[in-house]
Structure formats: structure tokens, C-alpha cells
Design a protein around this motif. Structure first.
Motif, PDB file in Angstrom:
ATOM      1  N   PRO A 159       0.889  -1.207   0.019  1.00  0.00           N
ATOM      2  CA  PRO A 159       0.013   0.160  -0.085  1.00  0.00           C
ATOM      3  C   PRO A 159       0.888   1.321   0.063  1.00  0.00           C
ATOM      4  O   PRO A 159       1.710   1.223   0.814  1.00  0.00           O
ATOM      5  CB  PRO A 159      -0.790  -0.019   1.205  1.00  0.00           C
ATOM      6  CG  PRO A 159      -0.658  -1.518   1.857  1.00  0.00           C
ATOM      7  CD  PRO A 159       0.572  -1.911   1.133  1.00  0.00           C
ATOM      8  N   LEU A 160       0.554   2.265  -0.943  1.00  0.00           N
ATOM      9  CA  LEU A 160       1.328   3.546  -0.943  1.00  0.00           C
ATOM     10  C   LEU A 160       1.181   4.174   0.314  1.00  0.00           C
ATOM     11  O   LEU A 160       2.206   4.947   0.581  1.00  0.00           O
ATOM     12  CB  LEU A 160       0.763   4.441  -2.147  1.00  0.00           C
ATOM     13  CG  LEU A 160       1.083   4.084  -3.534  1.00  0.00           C
ATOM     14  CD1 LEU A 160       0.751   4.954  -4.318  1.00  0.00           C
ATOM     15  CD2 LEU A 160       2.703   3.883  -3.530  1.00  0.00           C
ATOM     16  N   ARG A 161       0.261   3.985   1.146  1.00  0.00           N
ATOM     17  CA  ARG A 161      -0.051   4.774   2.261  1.00  0.00           C
ATOM     18  C   ARG A 161       0.797   4.015   3.554  1.00  0.00           C
ATOM     19  O   ARG A 161       0.740   4.623   4.573  1.00  0.00           O
ATOM     20  CB  ARG A 161      -1.423   5.103   3.041  1.00  0.00           C
ATOM     21  CG  ARG A 161      -1.931   6.157   1.619  1.00  0.00           C
ATOM     22  CD  ARG A 161      -3.316   6.619   2.030  1.00  0.00           C
ATOM     23  NE  ARG A 161      -3.904   7.432   1.264  1.00  0.00           N
ATOM     24  CZ  ARG A 161      -4.797   8.458   1.467  1.00  0.00           C
ATOM     25  NH1 ARG A 161      -4.979   8.601   2.632  1.00  0.00           N
ATOM     26  NH2 ARG A 161      -5.143   9.365   0.473  1.00  0.00           N
ATOM     27  N   SER A 162       1.371   3.072   3.243  1.00  0.00           N
ATOM     28  CA  SER A 162       2.120   2.037   4.584  1.00  0.00           C
ATOM     29  C   SER A 162       3.267   2.885   4.662  1.00  0.00           C
ATOM     30  O   SER A 162       3.795   3.648   3.630  1.00  0.00           O
ATOM     31  CB  SER A 162       2.001   0.589   4.005  1.00  0.00           C
ATOM     32  OG  SER A 162       2.840   0.485   3.077  1.00  0.00           O
TER      33      SER A 162
ATOM     34  N   LYS B 271      -0.208  13.491  -4.675  1.00  0.00           N
ATOM     35  CA  LYS B 271      -1.072  13.344  -5.709  1.00  0.00           C
ATOM     36  C   LYS B 271      -1.169  11.699  -6.056  1.00  0.00           C
ATOM     37  O   LYS B 271      -2.442  11.379  -6.193  1.00  0.00           O
ATOM     38  CB  LYS B 271      -0.470  13.884  -6.914  1.00  0.00           C
ATOM     39  CG  LYS B 271      -0.590  15.620  -7.002  1.00  0.00           C
ATOM     40  CD  LYS B 271      -0.195  16.071  -8.185  1.00  0.00           C
ATOM     41  CE  LYS B 271      -0.406  17.607  -8.202  1.00  0.00           C
ATOM     42  NZ  LYS B 271       0.241  18.283  -9.300  1.00  0.00           N
ATOM     43  N   ALA B 272      -0.074  11.265  -5.953  1.00  0.00           N
ATOM     44  CA  ALA B 272       0.058   9.868  -6.032  1.00  0.00           C
ATOM     45  C   ALA B 272      -0.872   9.194  -4.919  1.00  0.00           C
ATOM     46  O   ALA B 272      -1.600   7.865  -5.262  1.00  0.00           O
ATOM     47  CB  ALA B 272       1.552   9.111  -5.987  1.00  0.00           C
ATOM     48  N   LEU B 273      -0.745   9.249  -3.723  1.00  0.00           N
ATOM     49  CA  LEU B 273      -1.591   8.604  -2.581  1.00  0.00           C
ATOM     50  C   LEU B 273      -3.123   9.067  -2.861  1.00  0.00           C
ATOM     51  O   LEU B 273      -3.822   8.084  -2.443  1.00  0.00           O
ATOM     52  CB  LEU B 273      -1.285   9.510  -1.263  1.00  0.00           C
ATOM     53  CG  LEU B 273       0.029   9.237  -0.857  1.00  0.00           C
ATOM     54  CD1 LEU B 273       0.419   9.905   0.417  1.00  0.00           C
ATOM     55  CD2 LEU B 273       0.291   7.733  -0.644  1.00  0.00           C
TER      56      LEU B 273
ATOM     57  N   GLU C 117      -3.820   3.016  -4.836  1.00  0.00           N
ATOM     58  CA  GLU C 117      -3.753   2.402  -3.727  1.00  0.00           C
ATOM     59  C   GLU C 117      -2.387   1.703  -3.346  1.00  0.00           C
ATOM     60  O   GLU C 117      -1.912   1.649  -2.263  1.00  0.00           O
ATOM     61  CB  GLU C 117      -4.808   1.331  -3.901  1.00  0.00           C
ATOM     62  CG  GLU C 117      -6.286   1.798  -3.508  1.00  0.00           C
ATOM     63  CD  GLU C 117      -6.811   2.603  -2.337  1.00  0.00           C
ATOM     64  OE1 GLU C 117      -6.273   2.152  -1.416  1.00  0.00           O
ATOM     65  OE2 GLU C 117      -7.597   3.501  -2.569  1.00  0.00           O
ATOM     66  N   THR C 118      -1.972   0.980  -4.575  1.00  0.00           N
ATOM     67  CA  THR C 118      -0.692   0.145  -4.190  1.00  0.00           C
ATOM     68  C   THR C 118       0.363   0.618  -5.051  1.00  0.00           C
ATOM     69  O   THR C 118       0.224   1.307  -6.055  1.00  0.00           O
ATOM     70  CB  THR C 118      -0.893  -1.391  -4.676  1.00  0.00           C
ATOM     71  OG1 THR C 118      -1.204  -1.557  -5.764  1.00  0.00           O
ATOM     72  CG2 THR C 118      -2.089  -1.771  -3.643  1.00  0.00           C
TER      73      THR C 118
ATOM     74  N   LYS D 189       0.557  10.933 -15.712  1.00  0.00           N
ATOM     75  CA  LYS D 189       0.870  12.398 -15.929  1.00  0.00           C
ATOM     76  C   LYS D 189       0.236  13.221 -14.949  1.00  0.00           C
ATOM     77  O   LYS D 189       0.659  14.366 -14.743  1.00  0.00           O
ATOM     78  CB  LYS D 189       0.486  12.533 -17.363  1.00  0.00           C
ATOM     79  CG  LYS D 189       1.300  12.021 -18.305  1.00  0.00           C
ATOM     80  CD  LYS D 189       0.823  12.587 -19.907  1.00  0.00           C
ATOM     81  CE  LYS D 189       1.872  11.966 -20.784  1.00  0.00           C
ATOM     82  NZ  LYS D 189       1.225  12.473 -22.286  1.00  0.00           N
ATOM     83  N   ALA D 190      -0.836  12.754 -14.412  1.00  0.00           N
ATOM     84  CA  ALA D 190      -1.733  13.736 -13.511  1.00  0.00           C
ATOM     85  C   ALA D 190      -0.893  13.887 -12.030  1.00  0.00           C
ATOM     86  O   ALA D 190      -1.324  14.636 -11.428  1.00  0.00           O
ATOM     87  CB  ALA D 190      -3.176  13.109 -13.177  1.00  0.00           C
ATOM     88  N   CYS D 191      -0.089  13.051 -11.799  1.00  0.00           N
ATOM     89  CA  CYS D 191       0.847  13.129 -10.560  1.00  0.00           C
ATOM     90  C   CYS D 191       1.905  13.435 -10.589  1.00  0.00           C
ATOM     91  O   CYS D 191       2.593  14.143  -9.797  1.00  0.00           O
ATOM     92  CB  CYS D 191       0.706  11.611  -9.926  1.00  0.00           C
ATOM     93  SG  CYS D 191      -0.950  10.856  -9.681  1.00  0.00           S
TER      94      CYS D 191
END
Length: 352
Positions: free
Chosen positions: A10-13, A33-35, A39-40, A53-55
Motif C-alpha cells: 500500500p502506498l500509504r503504508s 497526488k499519488a496517494l 492504492e498500491t 501524468k496527473a501526478c
């Protein structure tokens, strides 16, 4: 093929955030932006062009899609978690349930906290700051005030530096209280053997060590200032013991003001005003926050707090031992729907 453990991270871990932090050029804005998009880690690095590109800008996208860079980031995060296990520490993500709630109110709360000890001790935390070269009066006041707060059940938070910081940590330990040291370096990096020994005593006596820096990272001028925002950010209030007008401890006063938290100082008897170092505490208790802001040419977000109430005193003087119950009650009122055990006033040792 993408490693399953890596893909499912998980990116937020803590692991996910350490990996993002290890990718050169990916800053705080891009991480946010990525978070909010993925999710992962697997979703991130396999995303289509439009989503990514949005991030991220071009260089950041190239780095995230470089297998060698991603592999190095994964190895870095794994090394950090292994080091934490080795020294009995753990790493907390901003999105974990046990991340200190007060830190979330900072303009830029750390994505990661490296810690050894029980973070719940910070529920009743009060910061103590001051000079590395206290006078005899400053030493007596630091010891007495930290002892009084510790005996009343407060966790004494300071920076483990020599002088006032170390005195407050040691005084708390002597009365059987709990104390938290916030470091400007990694948890395994200390400025001296004395600092390391004190950190060990803090942990062995049920206290807490905290840093926002990874293992092995040395302190620098900027990290000392950043550390001050954590000391006040973790605490309900800040006690400024003694310090020169342009001392580093004034960063803590500025941060506490910006965070909307009360600042306390010891009352300075007239006979001790011959020591120039005591004038700062005296001025804080007699000048408005607007006057202090003007003197130090404060700018930025702290001025929002100043402008809300420019005529209030910059700090509240604790007059003597009989004044502690009032101060404790004022700070206790800041606790969210929770009552602390109150001790009798006669249990509090005199401080000056």
C-alpha cells in the motif's frame, strides 16, 4: 515481472512511503497526488500514461518506470525496516492509526515517524526548550519545572541536546516520570556518548525517542529547526526555560505560536535580570505576540496566528510553585474529553 510483495505494498503504508521517498526527485506534492490516485505501488508503476501524468512530471515518471530505481527504493525500504527490528524501533506512517494526532495539524506533517517507545505517552505531552548553556539559575529552574510537570503526570518532551534539554529529561527520570526525546538525526545517530546513554535511559524507563529522519542520517542546521516544530507539534504547550534573544529555542516559540499553542516561561526575579540570558523569558511574558513578531520579523503562516490576537501576551509566566495548579488546569483543558489524575499542590517541589 513485478514482485508480488512489491506490487501489493500500500502506498500509504510505511513501506510504500519509504519507497516513494527513496525515489530521487519525487517531492511532497507529487507524493500527495499519488496517494490520492493509487492504492498500491503496483498500481502506480503499471498505470497508463494519462493516470501517471496527473501526478508526476516527465523526470519523475521516468524514475518511477525505471526498474533499477524502483528496485533500489524497495531495497532501501527493506533495509530501514530491518534496521528498525534490529534496534527495537518501528516506523509509523502518517496514515497509521497510532500516528500522533496533533502532528497531523502541522502544515507539512512528516509522512514517516521513526520511534522507539509508546506513542500514546504523547497524549499528555508538554514541551521544554532552552539554551545549551544554562546559568545556575537556569539549571535549577529547568530541573524544578520539569520535575513538577512530570510528577503531575505530563510527558516531558525535549530535544536531548546538552543543557536545558538534558536537564529536563534527567529530572523527569529522577521522579519516575515519562519523557520523550525528539532527535534532529536518525534514531541510531547521537552527538555524543552522553546523549546516547540518556536516550537509552529514557527507553529503559518507559519513555520515547522520535525522529522524522531515517536511520544513519546525521543532523544538520535545517534538521535542528525542523525538529523544533515536532517538539511543539507533539505537545499541548511549550515551556521556554532560558535562552538568548536570537537562540535556536526561539524557533520553538515561533512554531508554538503558529500552531496556536500556549507558551509558558518561569517568572524571573529581579536579582536574576543581571544575567542577560534571562531577558528573553521576561520579555515573552511582558510583550504582546504582535510586538514579539515585529521584533523577530516573523513572516509566513505564523503571522496568521499573530494577527488573530496580536495583543495577547506572548507567554504566560509561572510565578512560583503555588501557580502550578492553575497552569496544569489550563493545559489540562486542552485535552480532548479526557481527565488526568491531579496531585495535591504540596506534592510539587519548588522550582525557584
Amino acid at each position: 515481472m513485478l514482485d508480488t510483495k512489491l506490487a501489493d505494498t500500500p502506498l500509504r503504508s510505511a513501506m510504500g512511503l519509504m519507497m516513494l521517498d527513496a525515489i530521487k526527485g519525487v517531492g511532497r506534492v507529487a507524493v500527495h497526488k499519488a496517494l490520492n490516485t493509487f492504492e498500491t505501488f503496483g498500481e502506480l508503476i503499471t498505470a497508463d500514461d494519462e493516470a501517471i501524468k496527473a501526478c508526476f512530471n516527465t523526470k519523475q515518471r521516468d524514475a518511477i518506470r525505471d526498474e533499477k530505481i524502483v528496485d533500489a527504493a524497495y531495497k532501501h525500504a527493506f533495509k530501514e525496516t530491518s534496521r528498525a527490528a534490529q534496534i527495537g524501533a518501528y516506523i509509523v506512517s502518517l496514515y497509521d492509526a497510532d500516528y500522533p494526532e496533533r502532528l497531523k495539524a502541522l502544515e507539512e506533517p512528516p509522512f514517516l515517524l521513526y520511534t522507539s517507545g509508546d506513542l500514546s505517552l504523547l497524549d499528555n505531552a508538554v514541551a521544554f526548550v532552552g539554551t545549551r548553556e544554562p546559568t545556575q539559575f537556569g539549571e535549577k529552574v529547568a530541573w524544578g519545572m520539569a520535575s513538577a510537570f512530570a510528577e503531575d503526570g505530563w510527558c516531558v518532551v525535549s530535544g536531548l541536546a546538552r543543557g536545558v534539554d538534558a536537564l529536563c529529561h534527567r529530572a523527569t527520570l529522577e521522579v519516575g516520570g515519562t519523557t520523550c526525546a525528539v532527535l534532529p538525526s536518525g534514531l541510531d545517530v547521537y552527538t555524543s556518548g552522553a546523549a546516547m546513554d540518556l536516550a537509552r535511559r529514557i527507553c529503559e524507563n518507559g519513555g520515547l525517542i522520535v525522529s522524522e529522519l531515517g536511520f544513519g542520517q546525521e543532523a544538520n542546521k535545517g534538521s535542528y529547526i525542523d525538529r523544533d516544530r515536532l517538539i511543539t507539534g507533539l505537545s499541548l504547550a511549550t515551556v521556554f526555560i532560558q535562552g538568548e534573544t536570537h537562540s535556536g529555542s526561539m524557533h520553538s516559540v515561533r512554531y508554538a505560536t503558529a500552531q496556536g499553542k500556549p507558551v509558558f516561561v518561569p517568572n524571573i526575579p529581579e536579582k536574576f535580570l543581571s544575567e542577560d540570558i534571562n531577558h528573553t523569558a521576561r520579555d515573552l511574558s511582558r510583550m504582546t505576540i504582535g510586538q514579539i513578531a515585529s521584533r523577530f520579523e516573523w513572516t509566513g503562516s505564523v503571522m496568521e496566528a499573530v494577527q488573530r490576537d496580536p495583543n495577547r501576551l506572548a507567554a504566560d509566566a509561572i510565578m512560583n510553585r503555588d501557580d502550578y495548579p492553575r497552569v496544569f488546569e489550563e493545559i489540562r483543558a486542552l485535552l480532548p474529553q479526557r481527565q488526568m489524575r491531579q496531585q495535591q499542590a504540596f506534592d510539587i517541589a519548588a522550582t525557584f
